[in-house]
Design an enzyme around this catalytic site. Sequence first.
Site, PDB file in Angstrom:
ATOM      1  CE  LYS A 115     -82.903  37.249  52.421  1.00  0.00           C
ATOM      2  NZ  LYS A 115     -81.255  37.491  51.729  1.00  0.00           N
ATOM      3  CB  CYS A 432     -56.926  66.189  35.182  1.00  0.00           C
ATOM      4  SG  CYS A 432     -57.223  65.800  37.074  1.00  0.00           S
TER       5      CYS A 432
END
Length: 676
Positions: A115, A432
């Site tokens: 694979k 922020c």
Amino acid sequence: MMFIKNYILRLKERMRYHEYLYHSLGSPIISDCRYDFLIEKLNYLKKKYKHLFAEEDFFVSSVGAPGIAGLKRYKHITPMLSLNHVFDTNSYLNFDRKIKRFLKEIRIAFCCELKIDGLALNLIYKKGILIRAMTRGDGIIGEDVTNNVRMISSIPNKLHGINVPRKLEVRGEIFMLKSNLMRLNSEAINNHTKIFSNTRNASSGLLRQKCSKTTIINNLTFCCYGYGYYPRYTNIFSHYHRLLQLHRWGLPISGYNSIFYSYSDVLHFFEKIKNVRQFLDFDIDGIVVKVDSVILQSKLGYMNTAPRWAIAIKFIDQEKISKILNVIYQVGRTGVITPVAIIDPVRISGVTIGKVSLYNFGEIKRLGVRIGDFIKVKRSGDVIPKIISVIGNCCSDDVSQIEFPRLCPVCKSVLKVDDEFVKVRCMQGLKCSGQLKRMLYYFCSKDGLNICGLGFKIISKLVDKNYIKNFSDFFSLTYKLLISLDDIGKKTAINIISAINRSRDITFSKFLCSLGICEVGFVKSKIIAQHFRSLDNLMNSTLQELCLLKGIGLSTAHHLFNFINKKVNREIIFSLSKNLNISLSYIRSDEIVRRSNLFFKKKVVISGSFNKFSRTKVIYWINKLEGRVMSNVSKNTDYIILGKNPGHKFVKSKEFNLKVILEQELLDTIKKFFEL
């Protein structure tokens, strides 16, 4: 029950996102193991809470994902299905028993293959000439990469030999050798260009390039592992021998393909490959086991997304030992503080790991990890680094506890901590700069306005220089301002301005998603947009109205209500509405659908193919219009939708005198409700 429904919606949304990253971009951010776990979780929920799933959800794992923009798309002759996979011996033995029980045969030949970890490719040959090459796409329709594929030396533009079929569909894997990746990255470092993190990302990136050079594209290699359309008149009914025939016609196949008759031999082959894996010059993540007989394959048939006659046995993630040197903290777009461990660099699967996310402070407690501890690290599915455990018998002298932060690492504001001290959050929002950068990046991403060219680095520079303070400031950017930044050339600046102008036309649901409101993603944005129908209606909504909305939980309702009622957010949304052309969602309201919809509560079968859309798209539309697509014709069927080259369903429909809907009538009906 509402909690379960919302959890299912969030889970499906996450899976769609990860499928897109893997199949479309070739850049997964979670492991195969983690994705399989999500699939199993959704299957379990489907069985337990069947009534909460719509018809289109009755296969929860899709084969692939839509392609990326800019590439032509074509339909495969036969669908490119995925593979089911397992990670342990017992799961494979269960597959073996099911096969033998169904076929009622003891001795069955299995073809075992590697694979290879690459990109699936579909090649179409007519009269021996390569006429088209496509990626997997969504399994039905793939992206056209023919021009690039013609430059790959391992793929023949013309088949040779005797008995070459008039039409042939070849399946295989495009991948890159590890040695080629090292050489490319070495050149990239010298030229100060982008380097690739692994061979799969490199393969995906090079194959999809619009303007590729032969010298670069030839770093890719092809290996044939199967076929779609394969003429039966060749009289070859063994998968293994069909591969050998493909090789005789000029297509490269793996030299590791083997035939076995017992599960013990298959598992022995798996162990053998696992032991030699590190010595191969290409990446593999397991083996594939297929019933060799094509006739038996036909008997076993297919599930929705995978054949019953094949399975992949995958390797378990590789592990290494390292040491925690320090812990730093990062701020996310919703203000959540994530601890990140700085570790003594280790190399796993060809990648050097120096940082590992600790996810949250609950994970730190669970692991019992400290600065200075020796730990086991793995790359889950060869992708995401993760700390597995602390090695108790390897203690160093300079161990210290991880101190929990009280102030935001960016804006230095006091953090909010939940009762269990698991989630720690900065509450300053756009004030922020750490959150602002992440929120702006999300706003420009594919989930948001899809402004190509505005990556995180450029956005950070714009924020640091105070050129961008909120979402609407993007529409004030100028060419002159952009080229004043480092590393931004004239062409890049022009492309960014063009992308910003293109992004001005947006649907209401996409606009909501782009705002990055906590717990409001792709799915919930559509639900909200379809209910409120306009931005004004949403901005004037009450908390009670949001809480009563189907598919929106109490937590999401509170987050949404708080977001749209903050003064600074309302000002930003008002400013954005001036810069954007926000249109309604692509489908009309449920009330209109129920009143004038041909397919509402009707049972429909489909036979044949269509010129202007795929069968998958037709099924999606009918499900959205609350019709039900059946697999077989019966006396309870209401309509048959007829395309080109209809099959046995059309013949059977005459017995029941069903109403026939042709492609044009279907198109006219769909246009009433969808923007095509």
